[in-house]
Write a protein that holds these residues in place. Structure first.
Motif, short mmCIF file in Angstrom:
data_model
loop_
_atom_site.label_atom_id
_atom_site.label_comp_id
_atom_site.label_asym_id
_atom_site.label_seq_id
_atom_site.Cartn_x
_atom_site.Cartn_y
_atom_site.Cartn_z
N ASP A 25 22.53 14.07 -0.12
CA ASP A 25 21.37 13.62 0.65
C ASP A 25 20.07 14.01 -0.03
N ASP A 26 19.04 13.23 0.25
CA ASP A 26 17.70 13.57 -0.22
C ASP A 26 17.18 14.72 0.62
N PRO A 27 16.28 15.53 0.07
CA PRO A 27 15.71 16.62 0.87
C PRO A 27 14.86 16.05 1.99
N GLN A 28 14.69 16.86 3.02
CA GLN A 28 13.87 16.44 4.14
C GLN A 28 12.41 16.40 3.71
N GLY A 29 11.70 15.40 4.12
CA GLY A 29 10.28 15.29 3.82
C GLY A 29 9.50 16.31 4.63
N GLY A 30 8.20 16.16 4.63
CA GLY A 30 7.40 17.10 5.39
C GLY A 30 5.95 16.67 5.49
N ASP A 31 5.16 17.55 6.05
CA ASP A 31 3.73 17.33 6.23
C ASP A 31 2.98 18.37 5.41
N ILE A 32 1.88 17.95 4.81
CA ILE A 32 1.01 18.87 4.09
C ILE A 32 -0.40 18.69 4.64
N THR A 33 -1.00 19.80 5.05
CA THR A 33 -2.36 19.79 5.57
C THR A 33 -3.34 19.96 4.41
N VAL A 34 -4.35 19.12 4.39
CA VAL A 34 -5.41 19.19 3.40
C VAL A 34 -6.74 19.18 4.14
N PRO A 35 -7.82 19.59 3.49
CA PRO A 35 -9.12 19.56 4.17
C PRO A 35 -9.43 18.14 4.68
N GLY A 36 -9.68 18.01 5.95
CA GLY A 36 -10.01 16.73 6.55
C GLY A 36 -8.84 15.97 7.12
N GLY A 37 -7.63 16.47 6.97
CA GLY A 37 -6.49 15.74 7.53
C GLY A 37 -5.15 16.27 7.04
#
Length: 60
Positions: A25-37
């Protein structure tokens, strides 16, 4: 955001040296916080791609 996405690509390249031969399986994706969003990503190892699935602008 562009800098964080580039870091993510370099990390995936280092972890999966031969993506075409990857089994499982492919690894689980995710969220990355950056300035402004933030942005949501998914790594597809066999295709040797990192996809930015969604960009969220929070305005701060």
């Amino acid at each position: 955001m562009e800098r964080k996405a580039a870091e993510l690509v370099r990390a995936a390249e280092a972890q999966y040296l031969n993506g075409g031969a990857h089994e499982g399986d492919d690894p689980q994706g995710g969220d990355i916080t950056v300035p402004g969003g933030m942005f949501t990503y998914q790594v597809v190892v066999r295709a040797e791609r990192v996809y930015v699935v969604q960009i969220t602008y929070l305005g701060f």
